[in-house]
Design an enzyme around this catalytic site. Structure first.
Site, PDB file in Angstrom:
ATOM      1  NE  ARG A 271      -1.932   1.797   3.436  1.00  0.00           N
ATOM      2  CZ  ARG A 271      -1.830   1.686   4.765  1.00  0.00           C
ATOM      3  NH1 ARG A 271      -2.495   0.754   5.412  1.00  0.00           N
ATOM      4  NH2 ARG A 271      -1.065   2.509   5.436  1.00  0.00           N
ATOM      5  CG  HIS A 275      -6.454   2.646   6.193  1.00  0.00           C
ATOM      6  ND1 HIS A 275      -6.654   1.394   5.673  1.00  0.00           N
ATOM      7  CD2 HIS A 275      -7.638   3.037   6.728  1.00  0.00           C
ATOM      8  CE1 HIS A 275      -7.922   1.033   5.885  1.00  0.00           C
ATOM      9  NE2 HIS A 275      -8.530   2.013   6.512  1.00  0.00           N
ATOM     10  CE1 TYR A 284       0.815   2.402   8.666  1.00  0.00           C
ATOM     11  CE2 TYR A 284      -0.351   4.042   9.987  1.00  0.00           C
ATOM     12  CZ  TYR A 284      -0.190   3.355   8.809  1.00  0.00           C
ATOM     13  OH  TYR A 284      -1.030   3.609   7.765  1.00  0.00           O
TER      14      TYR A 284
HETATM   15  C1  LIG Z   1     -15.428  -5.742  10.996  1.00  0.00           C
HETATM   16  C2  LIG Z   1     -14.569  -4.549  10.825  1.00  0.00           C
HETATM   17  N1  LIG Z   1     -13.685  -4.207  11.794  1.00  0.00           N
HETATM   18  C3  LIG Z   1     -12.944  -3.090  11.655  1.00  0.00           C
HETATM   19  C4  LIG Z   1     -13.043  -2.290  10.557  1.00  0.00           C
HETATM   20  C5  LIG Z   1     -12.248  -0.996  10.439  1.00  0.00           C
HETATM   21  N2  LIG Z   1     -11.213  -1.161   9.402  1.00  0.00           N
HETATM   22  C6  LIG Z   1     -11.418  -0.695   8.158  1.00  0.00           C
HETATM   23  S1  LIG Z   1     -10.178  -1.088   7.129  1.00  0.00           S
HETATM   24  C7  LIG Z   1      -9.312  -1.860   8.334  1.00  0.00           C
HETATM   25  C8  LIG Z   1      -8.006  -2.517   7.995  1.00  0.00           C
HETATM   26  C9  LIG Z   1      -8.176  -3.651   7.062  1.00  0.00           C
HETATM   27  O1  LIG Z   1      -6.932  -4.078   6.586  1.00  0.00           O
HETATM   28  P1  LIG Z   1      -6.796  -5.097   5.386  1.00  0.00           P
HETATM   29  O2  LIG Z   1      -7.782  -6.176   5.495  1.00  0.00           O
HETATM   30  O3  LIG Z   1      -5.370  -5.487   5.314  1.00  0.00           O
HETATM   31  O4  LIG Z   1      -7.205  -4.256   4.096  1.00  0.00           O
HETATM   32  P2  LIG Z   1      -6.541  -2.938   3.506  1.00  0.00           P
HETATM   33  O5  LIG Z   1      -7.199  -1.765   4.169  1.00  0.00           O
HETATM   34  O6  LIG Z   1      -5.083  -2.999   3.779  1.00  0.00           O
HETATM   35  O7  LIG Z   1      -6.865  -2.970   2.071  1.00  0.00           O
HETATM   36  C10 LIG Z   1     -10.001  -1.795   9.540  1.00  0.00           C
HETATM   37  C11 LIG Z   1      -9.490  -2.319  10.807  1.00  0.00           C
HETATM   38  C12 LIG Z   1     -13.965  -2.697   9.577  1.00  0.00           C
HETATM   39  N3  LIG Z   1     -14.126  -1.988   8.448  1.00  0.00           N
HETATM   40  N4  LIG Z   1     -14.707  -3.811   9.725  1.00  0.00           N
END
Ligand SMILES: Cc1ncc(C[n+]2csc(CCOP(=O)(O)OP(=O)(O)O)c2C)c(N)n1
Ligand SMILES: [Mg+2]
Lengths: 384, 334
Positions: A271, A275, A284
């Site tokens: 990425r 985020h 981080y």
């Molecule tokens: C059930 C749930 N818990 C927490 C979140 C908040 N949240 C949104 S994105 C994220 C990180 C997800 O990381 P990843 O699966 O690696 O996907 P990326 O964002 O890196 O594409 C979090 C914790 C959420 N959307 N849904």
């Protein structure tokens, strides 16, 4: 023959016979991510496909930068950019047939657009004028999904239903590395394997779940290894190599279409942006880590392949850039217009027929809005 | 066709018959859940369905409630009408994220483009001597979730009618099946074409002039019993069976309370944050000038569901209902 008859039944058998187990070795992923670009295998790939991937990558990168710019101008509420991950986004869209279904996460607006969705409609969720801005059936793209991993069981159910109906349809479900820790990831993979559903899971391992690195998500040798526990093959692929992602997904889809069941694909990528625009990644990770990945940029990789082998000339690359600029200009212009909102829509789509309670609440809001309008017409409030 | 003698049928049989008839009529109806196949479900509601319709339409799923409901979403997206069985009230909780974040709001999320015709059957409530996690009254969670219809029958005929209506609905419907009424019997003819109850209509089960008992599901028979017992005290109680919690039939409920001037809401669910608070508020807002006394509630205690040997103290019974009726300020009337 039912789905279960096709797979054969397990019968608890006491020792010494036990129940014979299948050998897990064929399900294991390779030690290193599969690569095509810059290898001999690249010569086997249809040059037209490479050029199409390239044009879409250039367009996709421009889409990401334009959307991020729109957040700064207050035109988007938030944008989780897929900059650096365009190879996955684009390959996922291009590898599917018309009749197939795509199940994107919040990070995968680009995949939805590359599949043909109107870029403005695709951004409805992130602009905030509604949740899903399109009819999922139109391009067979499920609503962009925010609750992590919850879109995966949907993909499995849809693929299962299609198979029961005898339709030749595959579902491709997208998820991030962090999302693989969720229960729904596990349940979806398990259902998919038990039902031998024609579904492919694409995990984009971009190193982070917001701020949390992969090491804190899992102790598995790789995310692709998780497949083995469910009885499906796991594949590891270089997520910045568009040709490799296309090939691995293509094989998994063909396998699913032929009745071979699901596959878990882990695409290793990075990425490049925070985020979302609201995140501060300086807290981080080191800039140096991000810089190290720039040398492995998905567009640069493909461009090197195409120019090195004389498959594209300067005019061809310029055409891709112009197309991307035109898309960005159109997006900018349309996003700069305020969306037309009807507050009464709030009540229109809760049930097929609004309940009497909702009708009362609708009437209340309507009265409030009418009073507001009258207030504007009559700023002195003389009529009150 | 020759006339069939009306024999007593159980509520469980009526639910099963509703599933069977719906599946026979509409090939897109699929039943899925834990043990719904060969076993016929732990309450035998799906008895015989797998024989008649096969495993592809009556599916024993892996043990994973979120997975069951989540895959049902995908199946509904593709044009099927899944009927999901949750094995017990408390075992539906793992599916809540799918229910709340997707099932309930899919129509809304897609601005009406894609409704999800999913039925979720949940055996609920106590009174069956179940050990921990087998007796919850979880209706408050469901009714607090916009986008869901929530129905709960109290009679054999309504079990059939409401489940048929739920399956026919293009919106998701949670059918709360009162466990302790599964084996209750009514004279009901399963071979007669059944009128399908429209969802959202309450019914007056017993006419009365003194006060209205507003109730649903497992508490309906208790209220009817209380109404009989109340005659000895000189009270003529009306009993309204809500049948549908969402949509809520304000009209029938208000009309009854306006007639009687007094109301008690009765349910097994806890009183704090339970449906009774909402119902009492709605009745008060609509019938204030007809009320002779505050609307009272007789509910379960605000405790985790008790162990079976203590559950009789928790469940609203005839005496507690009559005590509440006695507190409806009768002295003020004269
Ligand atoms: C059930 C749930 N818990 C927490 C979140 C908040 N949240 C949104 S994105 C994220 C990180 C997800 O990381 P990843 O699966 O690696 O996907 P990326 O964002 O890196 O594409 C979090 C914790 C959420 N959307 N849904
Ligand atoms: Mg990630």
């Amino acid at each position: 023959m039912t789905v279960m008859e096709q797979r054969g039944a397990y019968r608890p058998t006491p020792p010494p016979a036990w129940q014979p187990r299948t050998d897990p070795a064929p399900l294991l992923p390779d030690a290193l991510p599969h690569r095509v670009l810059g290898t001999e295998a690249a010569a086997q790939v249809d040059p037209d496909l490479l050029r199409r991937l390239y044009a879409q990558l250039v367009r996709g990168r421009r889409y990401n930068t334009q959307a991020t710019a729109l957040t700064k101008q207050g035109r988007l509420a938030v944008y989780p950019s897929s900059t650096g991950q365009e190879a996955c986004e684009v390959a996922a869209a291009l590898v599917l047939e018309e009749r197939d279904w795509l199940f994107p996460s919040y990070r995968d607006t680009l995949a939805a657009v590359a599949r043909g969705l109107d870029p403005v409609q695709a951004l409805t969720l992130l602009r905030g004028d509604w949740h899903t801005g399109y009819d999922p059936r139109e391009h067979r793209v499920a609503p962009l999904c925010t609750p992590l991993a919850t879109q995966l069981p949907h993909a499995v159910g849809l693929a299962h239903a299609a198979r029961l109906k005898g339709d030749d349809v595959v579902a491709l479900a997208m998820i991030g590395d962090g999302g693989t820790s969720e229960g729904d990831f596990h349940e979806a993979l398990n259902f998919a394997a038990v039902w031998q559903a024609p579904v492919v899971f694409l995990v984009q391992n971009n190193g982070f779940a917001i701020s949390v690195p992969l090491a804190k998500q899992t102790a598995a040798p790789s995310l692709a290894h998780k497949a083995v526990g469910y009885g499906m093959p796991g594949r590891l692929v270089d997520g910045n190599d568009a040709a490799a992602v296309h090939e691995v997904l293509g094989e998994a889809i063909a396998h699913a279409r032929a009745g071979g069941g699901p596959t878990l694909v882990e695409a290793v990528t990075y990425r490049m942006e925070a985020h979302t625009n609201a995140d501060d990644d300086k807290r981080y990770r080191d800039d140096a880590d991000v810089e190290a990945w720039r040398a492995h940029d998905p567009i640069a990789l493909l461009e090197r392949e195409l120019t090195g082998r004389g498959l594209i000339d300067e005019a061809g690359m310029a055409a891709a850039r112009e197309d991307a600029e035109a898309m960005a200009a159109d997006l900018r212009e349309r996003m700069n217009q305020d969306p037309v909102l009807d507050p009464m829509d709030l009540f229109a789509h809760v049930y097929a027929r609004p309940t009497t309670q909702l009708l009362e609440q609708e009437a209340m809001l309507r009265a409030e809005l009418d009073a507001e309008t009258r207030g504007h017409d009559d700023p002195e409030g003389a009529t009150r | 066709m020759t006339t069939v003698a009306v024999k007593p049928a159980t509520m469980a049989q009526a639910f099963g018959r509703a599933l069977r008839d719906a599946m026979a009529e509409d090939p897109t109806v699929h039943v899925m859940g834990e043990d719904v196949g060969a076993l016929g479900g732990v309450f035998r509601v799906t008895d015989g369905l797998v024989k008649e319709f096969g495993e592809d339409r009556v599916t024993d799923t892996p043990l994973a409630e979120a997975g069951i409901l989540g895959t049902a979403v995908g199946m509904a997206m593709y044009g099927l009408r899944p009927v999901v069985e949750m094995q017990f009230d408390a075992f539906a909780y793992p599916a809540f994220e799918q229910l709340i974040s997707h099932v309930a709001r899919w129509r809304n999320r897609t601005r009406g483009a894609m409704p999800l015709p999913i039925t979720v059957r949940v055996p609920y409530g106590g009174g069956i001597g179940g050990v921990e996690h087998h007796s919850d009254s979880s209706e408050a969670y469901y009714i607090a979730t916009p986008g869901l219809h929530v129905v709960t029958p109290a009679t054999v005929a309504d079990a059939y009618g409401l489940l048929r209506a739920a399956i026919a609905s293009d919106d998701p419907v949670v059918v709360l099946e009162p466990k302790r009424l599964y084996w209750s019997k009514d004279a009901w003819n399963p071979d007669e074409p059944q009128a399908v109850e429209p969802i959202g209509r309450a019914v007056v089960r017993r006419r009365g002039r003194s006060a209205t008992l507003i109730t649903y599901g497992p508490s309906v028979p208790v209220c009817l019993e209380a109404a009989e017992a109340a005659r000895a005290e000189g009270w003529d109680l009306e009993v309204v069976d809500l049948r549908s919690l969402v949509p809520f039939d304000d009209e029938t409920v208000s009309a009854s309370v306006r007639r009687t001037g007094r109301a008690v809401v009765v349910h097994e669910s806890g009183s704090f944050g339970g449906p009774g608070g909402e119902i009492a508020a709605r009745v008060t807002e609509r019938c204030f000038h007809h009320l002779e006394a505050p609307v009272l509630r007789v509910a379960g205690f605000d405790i985790p569901y008790p162990p079976p040997m203590l559950e009789r103290h928790h469940l609203p019974g005839v005496d507690r209902i009559l005590d509440a009726v006695a507190r409806l300020q009768w002295e003020a009337r004269s």
